[in-house]
Design a protein around this motif. Sequence first.
Motif, short mmCIF file in Angstrom:
data_model
loop_
_atom_site.label_atom_id
_atom_site.label_comp_id
_atom_site.label_asym_id
_atom_site.label_seq_id
_atom_site.Cartn_x
_atom_site.Cartn_y
_atom_site.Cartn_z
N GLU A 3 -76.61 69.62 -16.74
CA GLU A 3 -77.28 68.32 -16.91
C GLU A 3 -78.37 68.47 -17.97
OE1 GLU A 3 -79.66 66.75 -13.60
OE2 GLU A 3 -78.61 64.84 -13.87
N LEU A 31 -81.44 63.80 -19.01
CA LEU A 31 -80.79 63.19 -17.85
C LEU A 31 -81.45 63.66 -16.56
CD1 LEU A 31 -77.04 63.36 -18.96
CD2 LEU A 31 -78.39 61.29 -18.56
N ARG A 63 -83.00 61.32 -13.70
CA ARG A 63 -82.58 61.43 -12.29
C ARG A 63 -83.79 61.59 -11.38
NH1 ARG A 63 -78.30 62.02 -9.86
NH2 ARG A 63 -77.16 62.36 -11.78
N PRO A 69 -74.52 63.81 -11.37
CA PRO A 69 -74.54 64.55 -12.63
C PRO A 69 -73.15 64.95 -13.11
CG PRO A 69 -75.82 65.71 -10.93
CD PRO A 69 -75.36 64.43 -10.32
N GLY A 109 -71.64 62.01 -14.76
CA GLY A 109 -72.23 61.80 -16.08
C GLY A 109 -71.63 62.77 -17.09
N GLN A 110 -71.46 64.02 -16.67
CA GLN A 110 -70.87 65.03 -17.56
C GLN A 110 -69.43 64.65 -17.90
OE1 GLN A 110 -71.98 69.07 -16.80
NE2 GLN A 110 -69.91 69.83 -17.07
N GLY A 115 -69.42 61.72 -20.38
CA GLY A 115 -69.72 62.19 -21.74
C GLY A 115 -68.50 62.86 -22.35
N TYR A 142 -78.72 55.84 -16.46
CA TYR A 142 -78.22 57.22 -16.48
C TYR A 142 -76.84 57.33 -17.15
CZ TYR A 142 -77.24 62.00 -14.88
OH TYR A 142 -76.94 63.34 -14.84
N SER A 143 -75.90 56.50 -16.71
CA SER A 143 -74.55 56.58 -17.29
C SER A 143 -74.58 56.24 -18.77
CB SER A 143 -73.57 55.67 -16.54
OG SER A 143 -74.11 54.37 -16.37
N ALA A 193 -75.94 59.27 -20.55
CA ALA A 193 -74.94 60.35 -20.61
C ALA A 193 -73.91 60.07 -21.71
CB ALA A 193 -74.23 60.49 -19.26
N CYS A 194 -73.51 58.82 -21.83
CA CYS A 194 -72.54 58.45 -22.88
C CYS A 194 -73.19 58.47 -24.26
CB CYS A 194 -71.94 57.08 -22.60
SG CYS A 194 -70.83 57.05 -21.17
#
Length: 221
Positions: free
Chosen positions: A23, A27, A31, A47, A50-51, A54, A74-75, A78-79
């Motif tokens: 992470e 991020l 979180r 997490p 999210g990974q 990405g 968050y999402s 991540a993107c």
Amino acid sequence: MSARTIQMTDALYAYYRDTTVREPAALARLRAETAALGGVSRMQISPEQGQFMGLLVAMTGAKRLLEVGTFTGYSALACALALPEDGTILCCDVSEEWTSVARRHWAEAGVAHKLTLKLAPALETLDGLLADGRADGFDMAFIDADKANYGGYYERALKLVRPGGLICFDNTLWGGAVADPADTTADTTALRALNATIADDPRVMSCLVPIGDGLTLAIRR
Ligand code: CA
């Protein structure tokens, strides 16, 4: 052993998360701040998800993203971290309070230039995009908002995402409630209907990936 998806025990989940999830600091900070909001922080993706998202951005080469339901961002972050410099995400939400957290973290992470936030009921925003000629204008959509409108978001996303583009729906396992016939609440019923629609829909290729609370991936044919 491999004829079904493995059951994720606490010990296996701890191993999975500790060993395979990286992470980024930006991020992790988001979180931590979101966790301090209390129970509502459950609306944030994990997490590992999210990974994975990405990775989806990088795998598909998507550059024009649409998000419905941004929460504290968050999402989207991540993107955004996985997008090239000229990649963009249009984020739809209705909460000034939660998206103000998102805006601050996007700026701190140096990706704010990739993100545009639209505060309005998302069905109106999506209909406006279609009216503005933005059909086929997105490579990927992530839908994680009010479950009762998932069917409406799906039909609009099928027009806004280009052929070959990817539509993702969060929470499609809904804590297991979709498999409980006694649960006839509106959200559960809407998610069951969406799952059945997508599974049989000749307009898409799809897979419900059992990560997080269930992430459905559908590619528009
Ligand atoms: Ca969610």
